[in-house]
Design a protein around this motif. Sequence first.
Motif, mmCIF file in Angstrom:
data_model
loop_
_atom_site.group_PDB
_atom_site.id
_atom_site.type_symbol
_atom_site.label_atom_id
_atom_site.label_comp_id
_atom_site.label_asym_id
_atom_site.label_seq_id
_atom_site.Cartn_x
_atom_site.Cartn_y
_atom_site.Cartn_z
ATOM 1 N N SER A 239 71.641 -0.948 65.684
ATOM 2 C CA SER A 239 72.713 -0.296 65.009
ATOM 3 C C SER A 239 73.059 -1.044 63.785
ATOM 4 C CB SER A 239 74.071 -0.221 65.865
ATOM 5 O OG SER A 239 73.763 0.467 66.972
ATOM 6 N N VAL A 240 73.207 -0.360 62.519
ATOM 7 C CA VAL A 240 73.409 -1.151 61.289
ATOM 8 C C VAL A 240 74.661 -0.615 60.909
ATOM 9 C CG1 VAL A 240 72.738 -1.456 58.981
ATOM 10 C CG2 VAL A 240 71.013 -1.211 60.728
ATOM 11 N N ILE A 241 75.769 -1.615 60.530
ATOM 12 C CA ILE A 241 77.240 -1.489 59.665
ATOM 13 C C ILE A 241 76.622 -1.410 58.150
ATOM 14 C CG2 ILE A 241 79.295 -1.786 59.310
ATOM 15 C CD1 ILE A 241 79.568 -2.988 62.430
ATOM 16 N N LEU B 41 67.631 5.440 59.128
ATOM 17 C CA LEU B 41 67.783 6.596 59.760
ATOM 18 C C LEU B 41 66.061 6.922 60.335
ATOM 19 C CD1 LEU B 41 70.321 8.904 58.237
ATOM 20 C CD2 LEU B 41 70.511 7.591 60.405
ATOM 21 N N ASP B 42 65.377 7.244 59.001
ATOM 22 C CA ASP B 42 63.772 7.515 59.440
ATOM 23 C C ASP B 42 63.229 6.548 60.523
ATOM 24 O OD1 ASP B 42 61.779 9.145 58.550
ATOM 25 O OD2 ASP B 42 61.105 7.535 57.179
ATOM 26 N N ARG B 43 63.774 5.360 60.372
ATOM 27 C CA ARG B 43 62.990 4.303 61.266
ATOM 28 C C ARG B 43 63.743 4.106 62.676
ATOM 29 N NH1 ARG B 43 60.744 -0.948 58.689
ATOM 30 N NH2 ARG B 43 59.835 -0.334 56.479
ATOM 31 N N GLY B 44 64.800 5.166 62.642
ATOM 32 C CA GLY B 44 65.202 5.528 64.204
ATOM 33 C C GLY B 44 66.267 4.248 64.500
ATOM 34 N N TYR B 45 67.144 3.757 63.242
ATOM 35 C CA TYR B 45 68.320 3.262 63.476
ATOM 36 C C TYR B 45 69.473 4.066 63.535
ATOM 37 C CZ TYR B 45 65.711 -1.296 62.352
ATOM 38 O OH TYR B 45 64.931 -2.208 62.468
ATOM 39 N N GLU B 46 70.527 3.647 64.271
ATOM 40 C CA GLU B 46 71.930 4.251 63.907
ATOM 41 C C GLU B 46 72.824 3.525 62.717
ATOM 42 O OE1 GLU B 46 74.096 4.581 67.590
ATOM 43 O OE2 GLU B 46 72.937 6.252 68.240
ATOM 44 N N VAL B 47 73.067 4.414 61.878
ATOM 45 C CA VAL B 47 73.869 3.900 60.619
ATOM 46 C C VAL B 47 75.116 4.445 60.664
ATOM 47 C CG1 VAL B 47 73.731 3.737 58.159
ATOM 48 C CG2 VAL B 47 71.468 3.971 59.406
ATOM 49 N N HIS B 48 75.922 3.194 60.429
ATOM 50 C CA HIS B 48 77.792 3.486 60.587
ATOM 51 C C HIS B 48 77.905 2.905 59.037
ATOM 52 C CE1 HIS B 48 77.881 3.656 65.051
ATOM 53 N NE2 HIS B 48 76.896 3.090 64.757
#
Length: 199
Positions: A106-108, A126-133
């Motif tokens: 998860s990235v803020i 997002l392309d690498r599968g991270y959740e972005v906040h």
Amino acid sequence: MCGKRLGRLLKEQTMLFNCDIQTGFMKHLYKGEHIVNTARQMVQTAGVMNLPILVTEQNVKVFGNTVPELSNDFPKNLIQYYEKSSFSMINEQTEAFLKANSERKSVILYGAEAHVCVQQTCLDLLDRGYEVHLLTDGITSINSLDRTTAFERMRDAGAFLTTFQSVVFELMKSHTSPDFKKMLPIIKLKTTEDRLGHL
């Protein structure tokens, strides 16, 4: 609700991306001083909650270094700095940071500009599968239309729009959190209404 992404934030799975908040750039941005305030709160939060921070600077010869309001508060053991030429924060230089924090998905994300470096970073994550906040009170552009349009695109791509207070209370979960008392002075530095306002 089956299959719906909720974007829950957990401390041990979260890291911060501080994008290009630099001295020579802030004066040109739409309400740039407000993203500095939010970024300062996030930097102090990282120190309390032990969250790793990726800090980038774009073309330092032109835009200068990170503003001193942040660099003076950075928890040195949690920071990884990079000067970049790519607009995205995701490049060959930053692979080491991602590998060192491979358990954190998860990235803020906050900083400038919304429609350039922030947006390209967001899409790469997002392309690498991270959740972005995305901190809507911590992201801006020179032009307010670029800012709002970028938020729409990033949200459509799968990012979560949120605010400083929203993420820190979610990370703490309860007033019984050991971080709660330490976080109160940081939370009170500014209110969301003092910052960028509505999209």
